[in-house]
Design an enzyme around this catalytic site. Sequence first.
Site, short mmCIF file in Angstrom:
data_model
loop_
_atom_site.label_atom_id
_atom_site.label_comp_id
_atom_site.label_asym_id
_atom_site.label_seq_id
_atom_site.Cartn_x
_atom_site.Cartn_y
_atom_site.Cartn_z
N GLU A 17 0.82 -1.34 0.03
CA GLU A 17 0.00 0.02 -0.07
C GLU A 17 0.72 1.12 -0.01
O GLU A 17 0.65 2.31 -0.65
CB GLU A 17 -1.02 0.06 1.04
CG GLU A 17 -1.94 -1.22 1.48
CD GLU A 17 -1.12 -2.35 2.27
OE1 GLU A 17 -0.12 -2.67 1.91
OE2 GLU A 17 -2.05 -2.73 3.07
N CYS A 58 -2.38 -3.07 7.48
CA CYS A 58 -1.77 -2.99 8.79
C CYS A 58 -1.97 -1.70 9.48
O CYS A 58 -2.48 -0.69 8.59
CB CYS A 58 -0.38 -3.11 8.84
SG CYS A 58 0.62 -2.05 7.88
ZN LIG Z 1 0.94 -2.23 5.65
#
Ligand SMILES: [Zn+2]
Length: 166
Positions: A56, A84
């Site tokens: 990302e 995350c």
């Molecule tokens: Zn991440």
Amino acid sequence: MLTKDEKYMKEAIKQAKKALKIDEVPIGCVIVQDDKIIARGYNKRNQKGSVLEHAEISAIKKACKKTGDWRLEDCTLYVTLEPCQMCAGALVQCRMKRVVVASMNAKAGCAGSVINLLQMAQFNHQVELTTGVLDEECSTMLSDFFKELRKKKKKLKKLRKEQEEN
Ligand SMILES: [Zn+2]
């Protein structure tokens, strides 16, 4: 017929497979603006030796460079695994309009599993969220990867033991 979300998730899966090829945990993503992919990314944590090299983050960097703007307010990010805390933070910071997730990550996900950083009323931006798009395909890809990894580790252990005995 694939839905639009499935079509772009397939592209994220292609990125995840690139990670797989270099023995990284297979996680991939794409960023879409005006129905066009403007950035792609995949996990390169081991290759680059940096925890910042999540799919990302790498795609957000590229998208910002391409648009010349740190705001990605009219973009959608498609990712194969729930982001995350670092990536969810970056997604709020860049004001991503929408995030589409394939598989949830019960132990570490920050789009609803451990916490939902994408949609905290206390922050100045909330991200629209869709989950479960091509979930099965992505979960299988991940569990296959970890199965292989365990096999490799077992083999290595056996090999070491044999060497010690000789
Ligand atoms: Zn991440």
